[in-house]
Design a protein around this motif. Sequence first.
Motif, PDB file in Angstrom:
ATOM      1  N   ARG A 166      -2.636  -8.879  -2.255  1.00 20.66           N
ATOM      2  CA  ARG A 166      -1.059  -9.390  -2.341  1.00 20.66           C
ATOM      3  C   ARG A 166      -0.574  -9.107  -3.749  1.00 20.66           C
ATOM      4  N   ILE A 167      -1.077  -9.388  -4.783  1.00 18.96           N
ATOM      5  CA  ILE A 167      -0.316  -9.261  -5.985  1.00 18.96           C
ATOM      6  C   ILE A 167      -0.366  -7.502  -6.333  1.00 18.96           C
ATOM      7  N   LYS A 168      -1.354  -6.821  -5.808  1.00 15.76           N
ATOM      8  CA  LYS A 168      -1.202  -5.440  -6.225  1.00 15.76           C
ATOM      9  C   LYS A 168       0.133  -4.795  -5.509  1.00 15.76           C
ATOM     10  N   GLN A 169       0.145  -5.197  -4.250  1.00 12.87           N
ATOM     11  CA  GLN A 169       1.499  -4.830  -3.424  1.00 12.87           C
ATOM     12  C   GLN A 169       2.778  -5.111  -4.046  1.00 12.87           C
ATOM     13  N   ASN A 170       2.756  -6.655  -4.400  1.00  6.95           N
ATOM     14  CA  ASN A 170       4.090  -7.185  -4.896  1.00  6.95           C
ATOM     15  C   ASN A 170       4.384  -7.362  -6.311  1.00  6.95           C
ATOM     16  N   LEU A 171       3.434  -7.492  -7.298  1.00  5.45           N
ATOM     17  CA  LEU A 171       3.728  -8.006  -8.570  1.00  5.45           C
ATOM     18  C   LEU A 171       3.028  -6.870  -9.921  1.00  5.45           C
ATOM     19  N   ASN A 172       1.762  -6.419  -9.310  1.00  6.97           N
ATOM     20  CA  ASN A 172       1.309  -5.727 -10.360  1.00  6.97           C
ATOM     21  C   ASN A 172       0.333  -4.607  -9.850  1.00  6.97           C
ATOM     22  N   ARG A 173       1.146  -3.495  -9.623  1.00  5.49           N
ATOM     23  CA  ARG A 173       0.482  -2.296  -9.202  1.00  5.49           C
ATOM     24  C   ARG A 173      -0.881  -1.739  -9.573  1.00  5.49           C
TER      25      ARG A 173
END
Length: 259
Positions: A166-173
């Motif tokens: 989820r972090i990769k999708q929204n905040l830190n690719r």
Amino acid sequence: MKILAIANQKGGVGKTTTAVNLAASLAQLGKRVLLVDLDPQANATMGSGIDKTKLRHSVYSLLLGESDMAKTIVRSESGGFDLVPSSRDLAGAEVELVDAEARESRLKKALAQVAGQYDFVILDCPPALNLLTLNGLVAADAVMIPMQCEYYALEGLSDLVNTLKRIKQNLNRKIEIEGLLRTMFDPRSTLAQQVSDQLVKHFTSKLYHTVIPRNVRLAEAPSYGRPILAYDKSSKGAQAYLQLAEELLARHDALEAAV
């Protein structure tokens, strides 16, 4: 500059032990290292030989914008690395940052002030998926996940992997799982061996070959404010963390060569 978060929402798996001793081991191998203590318990700060009660600035004042990196960084003489220390004040940071602008990227912005000054930045995240851990994961290039080979370990791991997605999708690719590290390993335990075999089966490419043993000297070192290399460099724990640092560097060099 490689920014590596040490994270697992489960407590007692050796996160802080790994953060402090990996930082010291990388420093021993000639790397410029900054350790950031994101845990209000400040165990990494004390384990690095810094008295948390005498600090003028800490990661708390840094996240709130009350100090900059130059004022906040202190030197761990016993570890050979620089440190952004923590203090009990950090426990209140979540409440104070609730309405703050870009609250989840405060640490990322602060670390930009030292871009190029270090080879590695190690982030010791608290044992919870809270705003402090989120700041670490948003700032990081990759995550190292320490884990004990026990019954609930795999269940907790799946939760963390989903959070990272989820972090990769929204905040830190750019964030990736750097690797899974088996800690406090007791080869005499049948369960430990079984869980370890499961990890080898399912996470072969992400699992470090290095295994951190259960070691009395490792447990003693923090009470003296010293990483294990400064406390007992001949111990099994010290040799294991040096081996981990060498494996990390070898992986890093292989990735750079492939680019």
